[in-house]
Every structure is written in C-alpha cells, then in structure tokens.
Design an enzyme around this catalytic site. Structure first.
Site, short mmCIF file in Angstrom:
data_model
loop_
_atom_site.label_atom_id
_atom_site.label_comp_id
_atom_site.label_asym_id
_atom_site.label_seq_id
_atom_site.Cartn_x
_atom_site.Cartn_y
_atom_site.Cartn_z
N GLU A 106 1.14 -1.27 0.06
CA GLU A 106 0.14 -0.12 0.27
C GLU A 106 0.56 1.18 0.19
O GLU A 106 2.56 1.39 0.70
CB GLU A 106 -0.58 0.04 1.35
N CYS A 351 -1.91 1.44 8.09
CA CYS A 351 -1.63 0.42 6.77
C CYS A 351 -1.55 -1.31 7.26
O CYS A 351 -2.41 -1.18 7.85
CB CYS A 351 0.47 0.56 7.24
S1 SF4 Z 1 2.67 -1.01 12.99
FE1 SF4 Z 1 4.50 -2.25 13.54
S2 SF4 Z 1 3.33 -4.98 12.76
FE2 SF4 Z 1 2.92 -2.18 11.21
S3 SF4 Z 1 3.81 -2.43 10.07
FE3 SF4 Z 1 4.76 -1.11 11.71
S4 SF4 Z 1 5.69 -2.25 12.73
FE4 SF4 Z 1 5.06 -3.61 11.56
#
Ligand code: SF4
Length: 366
Positions: A106, A351
């Site tokens: 994404e 995300c």
């Molecule tokens: S929030 Fe944590 S699990 Fe999600 S993409 Fe970022 S580092 Fe990876």
C-alpha cells in the site's frame, strides 16, 4: 544486505543510485553525460518506458536496446495499480500496488493545506507483529527492493500530476513494514529519492518511523543520516509496551530509550514519538505522566494517534476528551504533542488494512 540478481531475473533499473548508473554506463563505453540523461528520464520525467525518448542520443539508445528489457541485464517494470480508493473528503488516496511476484503493498497520498505527503511501504507484510496493526497481523513476507520503494514515489507523483495537483513535499516511511528491518534497501531508496537531479525530495522532509529496532537507530546516528526519526512507543513501561509491541521483548524499553538518547547526543535531532491511543489501555493521565518521565532530557515531540480499528484487535480509539487530557499532562511535563487527525478512515486508513480487505474479498470469491 547485497542485492544479488539471478541470471534469470534482470535487475530493476530504478534499483541503481545515480553514481552506480553512471559507473555501469561508463564501463559499457557510454559517456557519463548520457547516464545523466537516462537518470533524468527515469526520475525527473518519470518515464515508464525508454524506447522512444527524443532526448536520447544514439549511444544511449543503443545501450537501452541492448541492456534493458525482460530478458536483459536490467528491467524497467513498475508495480501495477491493483486498486485505488479516495476518502470521502477527497484528501486521502490509497493505492494498492501489485509487485512483479504478485505481492501487494500500500501507498497512501495525503493532501494537507497546499502540500502532499506520501506514506510508503518498505516490506510486504511485517515481522514486528504489533497487535493492533493489520500488517503485523499478516506476518512477514519479504523485504522490498530499493526500486519497489522508489516506484511508490513515482506512482504518487504520476497520480498527482495526472490530477493537476502539486507534487509531493513530504514522505513518511510508516506504511507496511519496519523500515529499519530493511535498512540497506531503504537507505539506497532514499539516496535515489533525494537526488537533486531526479525526484529531488528534501531529506529534511522525510521521516523514518520505527517500532524500536535499536541497531538501526544507532546506525542512523553513526551514519548521520539526515532524516527525521519517529519511534513508536505506545507504552511507557516494559509490561504495557510489550503487550502491544512484541518487538519490545527483543529490544526492551530501557535499551530503546538508551538508543534514543545516543541518537539525540550524536545528531542533536529532535525525535518524534508515536503513541497509538487505545481506549482504556494506554490513555490514562497516569500513563501520560509516565511517558513524560520516560522522555526526560530528550528533545521530543509526541504524536498521539487515535487507534484505527482492525478486525484482529478488539481495542477501540480513545475519545477526543481523553486524548486532550493525555495531551495536557504531556504539556505540563514540557513535551509538545499533536493529536493526529485520523486520515482516510473510510479508505481502510491504517497500514495493511486495504490489502487485508482485498485478500478477504478474494478468499470469499473462491
Ligand atoms: S505497526 Fe508494527 S506491525 Fe505494523 S507495520 Fe509498523 S512495525 Fe510492522
């Protein structure tokens, strides 16, 4: 990490930083000035193909014909747009891009007053497993190559140009994946993205966000990389943090804060700390007070981000009043903070959410 293309897989041309591209062409007997023309075609004009470029003189045309193509040394293939959705306010667009091996990632473009920011992915999936994150819930698939990170900037710039809008001004590496777990590829991509004769994004407009990969933070400091650093905390005690961020068991909070202090001592740069606000879990005034104590002595700014709910995590977002109360305690402790707008909630804003949604749809069709 070395990039080692196999005989069967040509190396993507946008993997090459400008100096390396020049070295390759010069070694093949093509003057460096032609390499600069090729570089500008790729990263300034965002050329998606190189066969019919008027500005290419015969030596460069011959080099391209001989060396760039599906069965040649180098390839020029950009990720296909598998999906694109816009938020109802029109300010946020999320692209789902399909890579050559079928993986999807994404890229989000957010419009703020007179400027655009892109949020880039650095891995397909993520190994860090933050419990509230859709990407963490899907696990790690692979690192992205430099070309796959650079291609997201190309895609965003093309979309903005097509819409007659101003180009990107800021980049945040906060999409799918942990940037410092893919350190070498990310730094090569940023070398390409910040080159002044190409995409020309200012290093001071770029933020690398990490969940706390200590060796990466120390390396950024030792190498004096000119980017902003954002560190996701989400908890101010080891116990509270590890419940949300399993990576904290590998790099404990005390070690992480030591790395942040070392980073600050070596670079003098203010650090951004990210705090996802989850109702009833990490949003009390007492937790804000602990956070203030943890940051003591650092030049820090805290970004407070009400949770974007995901299917795999039962938590809900902190309400505005509680977020403001948390912010006030931080302010009394001497730390500025911003309560982030939740951008693109109706475009699966967090995300990994769009990819997860599309995977569910395709599984339901089978
Ligand atoms: S929030 Fe944590 S699990 Fe999600 S993409 Fe970022 S580092 Fe990876």
């Amino acid at each position: 990490m070395m990039l080692v293309p196999t005989a069967a897989a040509p190396r993507p041309l946008p993997d090459l930083p400008r100096e390396e591209l020049e070295r390759v062409l010069v070694a093949d007997g093509v003057p460096a000035t032609h390499a600069r023309t090729l570089w500008r075609a790729l990263h300034h004009h965002l050329a998606a193909e190189l066969a019919e470029r008027d500005e290419f003189l015969p030596p460069l045309r011959r080099w391209v014909a001989e060396h760039v193509g599906a069965d040649r040394r180098f390839s020029l293939e950009f990720p296909a747009e598998a999906d694109a959705i816009a938020s109802s306010d029109g300010l946020t667009r999320k692209f789902l891009l399909r890579l050559a091996d079928g993986q999807t990632i994404e890229t989000v473009v957010m419009g703020f007053k007179g400027r655009h920011t892109a949020c880039l992915s650095t891995q397909a999936g993520c190994a860090m497993g933050c419990v509230f994150c859709a990407t963490g819930q899907m696990g790690f698939v692979r690192h992205l190559r430099p070309a796959e990170i650079v291609a997201q900037v190309h895609h965003a710039q093309r979309a903005l140009r097509a819409a007659g809008q101003d180009g990107l001004r800021n980049l945040v590496l906060m999409g799918m994946g942990e940037p410092l777990h893919n350190y070498d590829h990310v730094m090569t991509a940023l070398d390409i993205i910040t080159d002044r004769s190409g995409l020309n994004l200012g290093p001071s407009k770029i933020t690398i966000s990490t969940v706390g990969v200590v060796p990466g933070i120390l390396r950024l400091a030792a190498e004096q990389r000119p980017y902003h650093l954002a560190v996701s905390l989400h908890g101010a005690t080891e116990e509270e943090r590890s419940a949300l961020v399993p990576a904290s068991r590998r790099w404990p909070l005390a070690e992480l804060m030591d790395a942040c202090r070392a980073y600050f001592a070596q670079t003098g740069r203010r650090i951004f700390f990210e705090w996802t606000l989850i109702a009833g879990q990490n949003d009390s005034p007492a937790q804000a007070e602990r956070l203030g104590k943890l940051l003591h002595g650092l030049a820090a700014h805290v970004n407070l981000i009400p949770l974007n709910p995901t299917g795999g995590f039962a938590g809900t977002a902190t309400q505005t009043d509680a977020a403001k109360a948390f912010q006030q305690v931080l302010q009394q402790a001497g730390f500025p903070s911003t309560i982030r707008q939740r951008r693109g909630m109706d475009v699966a804003g967090g995300c990994g959410q769009l990819r997860a949604e599309k995977a569910r749809e395709s599984a339901a069709r089978k």
